[in-house]
Each structure stands twice: as structure tokens, then as C-alpha cells.
Design a protein around this motif. Structure first.
Motif, PDB file in Angstrom:
ATOM      1  N   ALA A 152      -0.933 -12.190   9.821  1.00 41.59           N
ATOM      2  CA  ALA A 152       0.533 -12.571   9.946  1.00 41.59           C
ATOM      3  C   ALA A 152       1.321 -12.045   8.849  1.00 41.59           C
ATOM      4  CB  ALA A 152       0.448 -13.846  10.154  1.00 41.59           C
ATOM      5  N   LYS A 153       1.087 -12.064   7.704  1.00 36.79           N
ATOM      6  CA  LYS A 153       1.708 -11.756   6.496  1.00 36.79           C
ATOM      7  C   LYS A 153       1.776 -10.054   6.290  1.00 36.79           C
ATOM      8  CE  LYS A 153       1.594 -15.744   3.841  1.00 36.79           C
ATOM      9  NZ  LYS A 153       1.147 -16.530   2.648  1.00 36.79           N
ATOM     10  N   THR A 154       1.038  -9.272   6.878  1.00 38.36           N
ATOM     11  CA  THR A 154       0.550  -7.940   6.811  1.00 38.36           C
ATOM     12  C   THR A 154       0.870  -7.115   8.149  1.00 38.36           C
ATOM     13  OG1 THR A 154      -1.783  -7.952   6.951  1.00 38.36           O
ATOM     14  CG2 THR A 154      -0.690  -8.187   4.590  1.00 38.36           C
TER      15      THR A 154
ATOM     16  N   LEU B 191       3.986   0.706  -1.795  1.00 39.28           N
ATOM     17  CA  LEU B 191       4.189  -0.479  -1.992  1.00 39.28           C
ATOM     18  C   LEU B 191       3.185  -1.460  -0.775  1.00 39.28           C
ATOM     19  CD1 LEU B 191       7.973  -0.159  -2.850  1.00 39.28           C
ATOM     20  CD2 LEU B 191       6.059  -0.847  -4.124  1.00 39.28           C
ATOM     21  N   TRP B 192       3.585  -0.732   0.228  1.00 42.78           N
ATOM     22  CA  TRP B 192       2.897  -1.523   1.227  1.00 42.78           C
ATOM     23  C   TRP B 192       1.218  -1.805   1.071  1.00 42.78           C
ATOM     24  CZ3 TRP B 192       3.079  -4.530   5.360  1.00 42.78           C
ATOM     25  CH2 TRP B 192       2.167  -4.581   6.484  1.00 42.78           C
TER      26      TRP B 192
ATOM     27  N   GLY C  41      -2.552  -7.671  -2.656  1.00 46.46           N
ATOM     28  CA  GLY C  41      -2.319  -8.762  -3.279  1.00 46.46           C
ATOM     29  C   GLY C  41      -2.431 -10.107  -2.326  1.00 46.46           C
ATOM     30  N   GLU C  42      -2.073  -9.714  -1.036  1.00 40.47           N
ATOM     31  CA  GLU C  42      -2.201 -10.740   0.017  1.00 40.47           C
ATOM     32  C   GLU C  42      -3.668 -11.201   0.207  1.00 40.47           C
ATOM     33  OE1 GLU C  42      -0.095 -12.870   1.244  1.00 40.47           O
ATOM     34  OE2 GLU C  42       1.676 -11.827   0.926  1.00 40.47           O
TER      35      GLU C  42
ATOM     36  N   LEU D 256       2.170   4.514  10.503  1.00 40.69           N
ATOM     37  CA  LEU D 256       1.675   4.773   9.213  1.00 40.69           C
ATOM     38  C   LEU D 256       1.118   3.428   8.411  1.00 40.69           C
ATOM     39  CD1 LEU D 256       3.570   7.558   7.888  1.00 40.69           C
ATOM     40  CD2 LEU D 256       1.665   7.794   8.903  1.00 40.69           C
ATOM     41  N   GLU D 257       2.108   2.232   8.716  1.00 47.13           N
ATOM     42  CA  GLU D 257       1.563   1.149   8.106  1.00 47.13           C
ATOM     43  C   GLU D 257       0.304   0.479   8.595  1.00 47.13           C
ATOM     44  OE1 GLU D 257       4.898  -1.718   7.945  1.00 47.13           O
ATOM     45  OE2 GLU D 257       5.960  -0.459   6.377  1.00 47.13           O
TER      46      GLU D 257
END
Length: 224
Positions: free
Chosen positions: A89-91, A162-163, A169-170, A97-98
Motif C-alpha cells: 500500500a505504501k509503495t 529516490l523511489w 526503507g519501507e 517505470l516505478e
């Protein structure tokens, strides 16, 4: 003295297969969704759909092994549903591309942890984990598409880097959450008797090196 690795049926092994089963099931859902929602061409949609189908096949392998061990697959997966769903959900990728970076980098860091845990279990479980985590063309597909896009528009590099860092990190945050809740699974990461601080440091060095190689392969960090 050499210690015997946890046997199939132990709580740690059941946890490892439970989290892996749910990870493969959610990977199937997410890849299928991304194929339908974000793929820019029918060819890309077909390739990602093939990868999704492979993930479902892997889920079935782990599910069947849990059943063979006498475990209920749904009960084995249940402790990990909230953490993995929260990570997804957070990613949730906002574009094609993401989605590719998540499939390669984000999923990769999670798989690295499963491989580390599998170093300390019985041979059959370790072999199953290796089979389920086989690349199956995911890396080549993601690297080819992302590097091609960056060669056309290098300005995308910073945003995607950054993505990728955000996803890692998540993933680490949710991993800590799982480890705190499932100590038997956490114990597999450090091996018999907790091993020592030097080995734990080497484990994190391996994880960091693998992540760096994936970032470099995508063109998101300077090469060697």
C-alpha cells in the motif's frame, strides 16, 4: 560443535514458508494489476502477465509443501498479511517505470532476507526457497526497460533512485515489524545460537552489496 538446522515443521521453518507463500501470492496479484494498469504496450503487458503467472506457480509450490508438513497454509500466511499488505500500500507505483523498479529492487531486497533465512534450515526447505526465488527473467526484463527509458530521458534517474530508496526503507521497516512479532523467523536470519556479531555484520554487508548491484544494473547509481 555443529548444530542441526531447524527441521521442517518447526515454527521457524513454518514461518519462513508462510511469509514466502504470502509474498508470492501478493506478487502475483500486484504484477497482474500493474500489467493491466500501467504496461505501455501489449508486449509489456504479456511479459508481466507471464511473470505474474510464474509467481502464482511458486505460491502453489510453497502452499503444497506447507500442507505436506501438516501446516495449514492460511494459518501459516496469516501473521504476515498486515505487514506485506502495508508495504504494498505504501509503495504502490504511480507509473510503469516505478512498477519495474519495485518489481526488481523492492522485491529483491525482500528475497535477499528469505535467502539469508534459508541458509539456516534443512536442505529440502532451502532447495524449495531457491526454486521459488529463481529469477525467471524478471531482472532482464526490468533492467532492459528501465535502462532504455533512462537513455532516452536521463532526468528520470533521480526520481527513480529516490523511489528505490523509499521502497527499501519501507521494506526494512516492515521486516523489523515481522521480526519483532515472529522471533523464531528472526532467529533464522542469524543462524544457530544467534551466531556472532561479525556474522550478522557480514549478512548485512551481503544485503547491501546485492542491493547496490541491482541499483547499478538499472543505471540508478554510478557503476564500478
Amino acid at each position: 560443535m555443529t548444530e542441526t538446522p531447524p527441521a521442517a515443521g518447526s515454527s521457524g521453518v513454518t514461518d519462513l514458508l508462510g511469509v514466502l507463500a504470502y509474498a508470492e501470492l501478493t506478487a502475483f496479484w500486484r504484477l497482474a494489476e500493474d500489467a493491466a494498469r500501467l504496461a505501455p504496450s501489449l508486449t509489456d503487458r504479456a511479459v508481466l502477465s507471464d511473470l505474474a503467472a510464474t509467481e502464482y506457480g511458486h505460491f502453489r509450490l510453497v502452499r503444497d509443501r506447507l500442507t505436506e508438513m501438516g501446516a495449514d497454509p492460511e494459518e501459516a500466511m496469516a501473521p504476515f498479511v498486515a505487514a506485506l499488505d502495508d508495504w504494498h500500500a505504501k509503495t504502490k507505483p504511480g507509473d510503469w517505470l516505478e512498477a519495474l523498479v519495485k518489481a526488481y529492487v523492492g522485491t529483491g531486497i525482500a528475497q535477499d532476507f528469505y535467502r539469508e533465512a534459508a541458509r539456516h534450515v534443512d536442505a529440502r526447505t532451502s532447495g524449495l526457497v531457491d526454486e521459488v526465488l529463481a529469477d525467471e527473467g524478471r531482472s532482464e526484463f526490468a533492467v532492459d526497460r528501465v535502462r532504455g527509458a533512462l537513455s532516452q530521458d536521463p532526468k528520470r534517474t533521480g526520481r527513480l533512485a529516490l523511489w528505490a530508496r523509499r521502497m527499501v526503507g519501507e521494506a526494512l521497516s516492515q521486516g523489523q515489524r515481522v521480526a519483532a512479532a515472529r522471533p523464531d523467523l528472526a532467529a533464522l536470519l542469524v543462524g544457530p545460537a544467534g551466531e556472532d556479531l561479525a556474522e550478522i555484520s557480514r549478512m548485512f554487508a551481503r544485503l547491501t552489496e546485492a542491493h547496490g548491484k541491482r541499483m547499478s544494473a538499472l543505471g540508478l547509481t554510478p557503476g564500478p
